[in-house]
Design a protein around this motif. Structure first.
Motif, PDB file in Angstrom:
ATOM      1  N   GLY A 116       0.969  -1.239   0.141  1.00  0.00           N
ATOM      2  CA  GLY A 116      -0.001   0.025  -0.005  1.00  0.00           C
ATOM      3  C   GLY A 116       0.747   1.299   0.036  1.00  0.00           C
ATOM      4  N   LEU A 117       1.987   1.342   0.777  1.00  0.00           N
ATOM      5  CA  LEU A 117       3.033   2.511   0.857  1.00  0.00           C
ATOM      6  C   LEU A 117       3.584   2.622  -0.688  1.00  0.00           C
ATOM      7  CD1 LEU A 117       4.232   2.020   4.344  1.00  0.00           C
ATOM      8  CD2 LEU A 117       2.553   3.777   3.655  1.00  0.00           C
ATOM      9  N   TYR A 118       3.664   1.381  -1.153  1.00  0.00           N
ATOM     10  CA  TYR A 118       4.450   1.493  -2.413  1.00  0.00           C
ATOM     11  C   TYR A 118       3.750   2.021  -3.302  1.00  0.00           C
ATOM     12  CZ  TYR A 118       7.200   0.076  -6.560  1.00  0.00           C
ATOM     13  OH  TYR A 118       8.068  -0.105  -7.635  1.00  0.00           O
ATOM     14  N   ALA A 119       2.269   1.765  -3.452  1.00  0.00           N
ATOM     15  CA  ALA A 119       1.506   2.574  -4.286  1.00  0.00           C
ATOM     16  C   ALA A 119       1.413   4.224  -3.925  1.00  0.00           C
ATOM     17  CB  ALA A 119       0.020   2.002  -3.958  1.00  0.00           C
ATOM     18  N   PHE A 120       1.600   4.619  -3.082  1.00  0.00           N
ATOM     19  CA  PHE A 120       1.372   6.124  -2.624  1.00  0.00           C
ATOM     20  C   PHE A 120       2.830   6.598  -3.163  1.00  0.00           C
ATOM     21  CE2 PHE A 120      -1.278   6.033   1.670  1.00  0.00           C
ATOM     22  CZ  PHE A 120      -2.143   5.400   0.890  1.00  0.00           C
ATOM     23  N   LEU A 121       3.925   5.778  -3.010  1.00  0.00           N
ATOM     24  CA  LEU A 121       5.325   6.294  -3.629  1.00  0.00           C
ATOM     25  C   LEU A 121       5.196   6.163  -5.091  1.00  0.00           C
ATOM     26  CD1 LEU A 121       8.199   7.192  -2.837  1.00  0.00           C
ATOM     27  CD2 LEU A 121       8.892   4.637  -3.104  1.00  0.00           C
ATOM     28  N   ASN A 122       4.869   5.242  -5.822  1.00  0.00           N
ATOM     29  CA  ASN A 122       5.275   5.018  -6.949  1.00  0.00           C
ATOM     30  C   ASN A 122       3.922   5.454  -7.995  1.00  0.00           C
ATOM     31  OD1 ASN A 122       7.320   4.161  -8.672  1.00  0.00           O
ATOM     32  ND2 ASN A 122       6.015   2.082  -9.191  1.00  0.00           N
ATOM     33  N   ALA A 123       2.827   5.315  -7.555  1.00  0.00           N
ATOM     34  CA  ALA A 123       1.623   5.720  -8.335  1.00  0.00           C
ATOM     35  C   ALA A 123       1.212   5.006  -9.522  1.00  0.00           C
ATOM     36  CB  ALA A 123       1.269   7.162  -8.539  1.00  0.00           C
ATOM     37  N   TYR A 124       2.287   3.816  -9.699  1.00  0.00           N
ATOM     38  CA  TYR A 124       2.206   2.743 -10.965  1.00  0.00           C
ATOM     39  C   TYR A 124       2.347   1.560 -10.493  1.00  0.00           C
ATOM     40  CZ  TYR A 124       3.879   0.517 -14.969  1.00  0.00           C
ATOM     41  OH  TYR A 124       4.243  -0.240 -16.196  1.00  0.00           O
ATOM     42  N   VAL A 125       1.699   0.495 -11.045  1.00  0.00           N
ATOM     43  CA  VAL A 125       1.827  -0.736 -10.834  1.00  0.00           C
ATOM     44  C   VAL A 125       1.639  -1.626 -12.257  1.00  0.00           C
ATOM     45  CG1 VAL A 125      -0.401  -1.358 -10.347  1.00  0.00           C
ATOM     46  CG2 VAL A 125       1.265  -2.906  -9.401  1.00  0.00           C
ATOM     47  N   SER A 126       2.597  -2.806 -12.248  1.00  0.00           N
ATOM     48  CA  SER A 126       2.515  -3.510 -13.409  1.00  0.00           C
ATOM     49  C   SER A 126       2.536  -4.844 -13.046  1.00  0.00           C
ATOM     50  CB  SER A 126       3.730  -3.121 -14.462  1.00  0.00           C
ATOM     51  OG  SER A 126       4.938  -3.665 -13.771  1.00  0.00           O
ATOM     52  N   THR A 127       2.460  -5.868 -13.850  1.00  0.00           N
ATOM     53  CA  THR A 127       2.547  -7.356 -13.444  1.00  0.00           C
ATOM     54  C   THR A 127       3.956  -7.917 -12.860  1.00  0.00           C
ATOM     55  OG1 THR A 127       3.062  -8.011 -15.798  1.00  0.00           O
ATOM     56  CG2 THR A 127       0.604  -8.023 -15.167  1.00  0.00           C
ATOM     57  N   ASP A 128       4.931  -7.252 -13.107  1.00  0.00           N
ATOM     58  CA  ASP A 128       6.226  -7.680 -12.468  1.00  0.00           C
ATOM     59  C   ASP A 128       6.189  -7.759 -11.162  1.00  0.00           C
ATOM     60  OD1 ASP A 128       7.112  -7.645 -15.245  1.00  0.00           O
ATOM     61  OD2 ASP A 128       8.206  -5.842 -15.020  1.00  0.00           O
ATOM     62  N   ILE A 129       5.422  -6.772 -10.320  1.00  0.00           N
ATOM     63  CA  ILE A 129       5.286  -6.957  -8.799  1.00  0.00           C
ATOM     64  C   ILE A 129       4.951  -8.264  -8.542  1.00  0.00           C
ATOM     65  CG2 ILE A 129       3.102  -6.061  -8.744  1.00  0.00           C
ATOM     66  CD1 ILE A 129       4.167  -4.108  -6.460  1.00  0.00           C
ATOM     67  N   LEU A 130       4.348  -8.871  -9.334  1.00  0.00           N
ATOM     68  CA  LEU A 130       3.574 -10.110  -8.564  1.00  0.00           C
ATOM     69  C   LEU A 130       4.667 -11.574  -9.158  1.00  0.00           C
ATOM     70  CD1 LEU A 130      -0.139  -9.748  -9.685  1.00  0.00           C
ATOM     71  CD2 LEU A 130       0.843  -9.805  -7.364  1.00  0.00           C
ATOM     72  N   HIS A 131       5.746 -11.241  -9.802  1.00  0.00           N
ATOM     73  CA  HIS A 131       6.362 -12.234 -10.415  1.00  0.00           C
ATOM     74  C   HIS A 131       7.325 -12.861  -9.161  1.00  0.00           C
ATOM     75  CE1 HIS A 131       9.642 -14.307 -12.906  1.00  0.00           C
ATOM     76  NE2 HIS A 131       8.461 -14.307 -13.702  1.00  0.00           N
ATOM     77  N   TRP A 132       7.720 -14.052  -9.244  1.00  0.00           N
ATOM     78  CA  TRP A 132       8.311 -14.863  -8.336  1.00  0.00           C
ATOM     79  C   TRP A 132       9.810 -14.127  -7.979  1.00  0.00           C
ATOM     80  CZ3 TRP A 132      13.209 -16.892  -8.633  1.00  0.00           C
ATOM     81  CH2 TRP A 132      13.862 -17.077  -9.921  1.00  0.00           C
ATOM     82  N   GLN A 133      10.439 -13.302  -8.968  1.00  0.00           N
ATOM     83  CA  GLN A 133      11.674 -12.711  -8.896  1.00  0.00           C
ATOM     84  C   GLN A 133      11.812 -11.634  -7.840  1.00  0.00           C
ATOM     85  OE1 GLN A 133      13.406 -11.187 -12.492  1.00  0.00           O
ATOM     86  NE2 GLN A 133      15.051 -10.148 -11.394  1.00  0.00           N
ATOM     87  N   GLN A 134      10.426 -11.042  -7.615  1.00  0.00           N
ATOM     88  CA  GLN A 134      10.268 -10.131  -6.445  1.00  0.00           C
ATOM     89  C   GLN A 134      10.302 -10.629  -5.154  1.00  0.00           C
ATOM     90  OE1 GLN A 134      10.003  -6.984  -6.918  1.00  0.00           O
ATOM     91  NE2 GLN A 134       8.393  -5.945  -5.917  1.00  0.00           N
ATOM     92  N   SER A 135       9.762 -11.888  -5.059  1.00  0.00           N
ATOM     93  CA  SER A 135       9.996 -12.916  -3.735  1.00  0.00           C
ATOM     94  C   SER A 135      11.551 -13.138  -3.658  1.00  0.00           C
ATOM     95  CB  SER A 135       9.111 -14.033  -3.853  1.00  0.00           C
ATOM     96  OG  SER A 135       7.847 -13.739  -4.013  1.00  0.00           O
ATOM     97  N   GLY A 136      12.201 -13.203  -4.585  1.00  0.00           N
ATOM     98  CA  GLY A 136      13.625 -13.758  -4.669  1.00  0.00           C
ATOM     99  C   GLY A 136      14.499 -12.759  -4.321  1.00  0.00           C
ATOM    100  N   ASP A 137      14.181 -11.368  -4.636  1.00  0.00           N
ATOM    101  CA  ASP A 137      14.684 -10.346  -4.198  1.00  0.00           C
ATOM    102  C   ASP A 137      14.563  -9.975  -2.696  1.00  0.00           C
ATOM    103  OD1 ASP A 137      15.484  -9.655  -6.719  1.00  0.00           O
ATOM    104  OD2 ASP A 137      14.037  -8.047  -7.159  1.00  0.00           O
ATOM    105  N   ALA A 138      13.351 -10.008  -2.097  1.00  0.00           N
ATOM    106  CA  ALA A 138      13.132 -10.054  -0.749  1.00  0.00           C
ATOM    107  C   ALA A 138      13.835 -11.147   0.170  1.00  0.00           C
ATOM    108  CB  ALA A 138      11.638 -10.291  -0.401  1.00  0.00           C
ATOM    109  N   MET A 139      13.984 -12.362  -0.570  1.00  0.00           N
ATOM    110  CA  MET A 139      14.714 -13.422   0.189  1.00  0.00           C
ATOM    111  C   MET A 139      16.339 -12.958   0.397  1.00  0.00           C
ATOM    112  SD  MET A 139      14.211 -16.277   1.749  1.00  0.00           S
ATOM    113  CE  MET A 139      13.197 -17.148   1.007  1.00  0.00           C
ATOM    114  N   ILE A 140      16.805 -12.466  -0.615  1.00  0.00           N
ATOM    115  CA  ILE A 140      18.041 -11.787  -0.700  1.00  0.00           C
ATOM    116  C   ILE A 140      18.164 -10.751   0.160  1.00  0.00           C
ATOM    117  CG2 ILE A 140      19.847 -10.570  -2.234  1.00  0.00           C
ATOM    118  CD1 ILE A 140      18.795 -11.872  -4.512  1.00  0.00           C
ATOM    119  N   MET A 141      17.371  -9.834   0.323  1.00  0.00           N
ATOM    120  CA  MET A 141      17.459  -8.756   1.247  1.00  0.00           C
ATOM    121  C   MET A 141      17.268  -9.332   2.774  1.00  0.00           C
ATOM    122  SD  MET A 141      14.552  -6.274  -0.168  1.00  0.00           S
ATOM    123  CE  MET A 141      14.627  -5.446  -1.711  1.00  0.00           C
TER     124      MET A 141
END
Length: 335
Positions: free
Chosen positions: A222-247
């Motif tokens: 929700g905060l990301y929506a306030f910051l970016n005001a844009y969303v695409s399907t990439d946000i649901l890709h498993w690579q996003q989960s992989g990035d979070a795991m790396i973090m």
């Protein structure tokens, strides 16, 4: 980390965030992004570091919240604040539904199930273009006002909202892991069979942890929506989960602040290196390998360990010294 040390770290965070207010608008945007993905990584850390559930589908909850906020605003004209509440509720509910299936498995099977559900949502977002915008994404969202100040126009207002949200999440997360529920989750992580044997409903607690983690990821989305005001399907890709795991691994799993540190390292490396080298992912991967091999507790664990060694003997050394003292007393009594 003791409660006193956690309080000191929290105060230090507050001071740093206040100092960030005086930075340029560009710097504020970068710090705000780090804070958002810090919340996202913290939510995954609740599963990975505290409950022992390795998930590669956590992007589903982050993404569904972002999509909910922006889609409600674009298609129905719903206020961003109501959209934010709806996004957190949607991510928590989705986590409950997905969790009911995933907690039936463990290990690699659990990991693959979470990734499969995330990819299912990703495929659905690709096809449902009328709502999600497909690969083109969804634009036209306007962030709401706060006390008459437009978040869409003021980088300072966005920074303030995201910083306050981040501090609230950190405080609640620290309270959670120190609570009886946190102790139960750690017990499940360390010895699930024993927890089940003494009568704890392990699956219920796993589902509860899954839903809390999904809700926290929804806050980040929700905060990301306030910051970016844009969303695409990439946000649901498993690579996003992989990035979070790396973090999580970079910063240190099983700690409150570690994932935030990992998010900062990852995003700063991405921002700096991508502007100078197109192979930035290679260098991030190399740093990740080094951390896994030589910093088993992550960057934050290493920092805390060094500070503890400067402040006095480590817990292990103190324990050995105590044991040696006890042995000396026994020998003296025998003599």
């Amino acid at each position: 980390m003791t409660l006193r040390k956690q309080s000191i770290v929290f105060v230090a965070l507050c001071i740093l965030l206040v100092a960030g207010w005086f930075a340029t608008d560009y710097a504020k945007e970068i710090i705000a992004e780090v804070l958002i993905f810090g919340i996202f990584a913290m939510s995954l850390n609740l599963l990975v570091g505290y409950t022992g559930m390795m998930s590669f589908g956590h992007a589903a909850f982050f993404g569904i919240s972002t999509y909910t906020v922006i889609a409600l605003g674009v298609h129905l004209g719903v206020s961003g604040w109501l959209g934010f509440a709806a996004g957190v509720a949607a991510s928590t509910l989705l986590a409950g539904v997905i969790g009911m299936f995933c907690i039936q498995a463990s290990g690699i099977s659990f990991l693959m199930l979470t990734m499969a559900f995330s990819q299912l949502l990703f495929a659905g977002a690709l096809k449902w273009r009328s709502v999600t915008g497909g690969t083109d994404g969804l634009t036209g969202f306007v962030a709401p006002d706060l006390f008459g100040i437009s978040l869409a126009q003021s980088a300072g207002a966005r920074y303030a909202v995201i910083s306050i949200g981040f501090l609230i999440v950190v405080a609640l997360f620290a309270r959670l892991v120190r609570s009886p529920l946190g102790s139960i989750l750690i017990g499940i992580r360390d010895n699930e069979r024993r927890m089940r044997a003494i009568g704890y409903p392990v699956r219920r607690f796993k589902l509860l942890a899954f839903m809390i983690a999904g809700g926290l990821a929804g806050v980040a989305g929700g905060l990301y929506a306030f910051l970016n005001a844009y969303v695409s399907t990439d946000i649901l890709h498993w690579q996003q989960s992989g990035d979070a795991m790396i973090m999580v691994v970079l910063g240190g799993s099983g700690t409150v602040i570690g994932p935030v540190v990992g998010a900062g390292i990852f995003l700063l490396l991405k921002t700096v290196m991508s502007s100078h080298n197109e192979y930035w992912a290679f260098w991030v991967g190399a740093i990740f390998i080094v951390c896994v091999m030589f910093l088993r507790d992550g960057a934050w664990g290493f920092i805390i360990g060094r500070l503890s060694s400067l402040g006095g003997p480590s817990r292990k050394e103190a324990g050995l010294a105590s044991a040696a003292s006890d042995i000396s007393e026994v020998k003296h009594d025998i003599a």
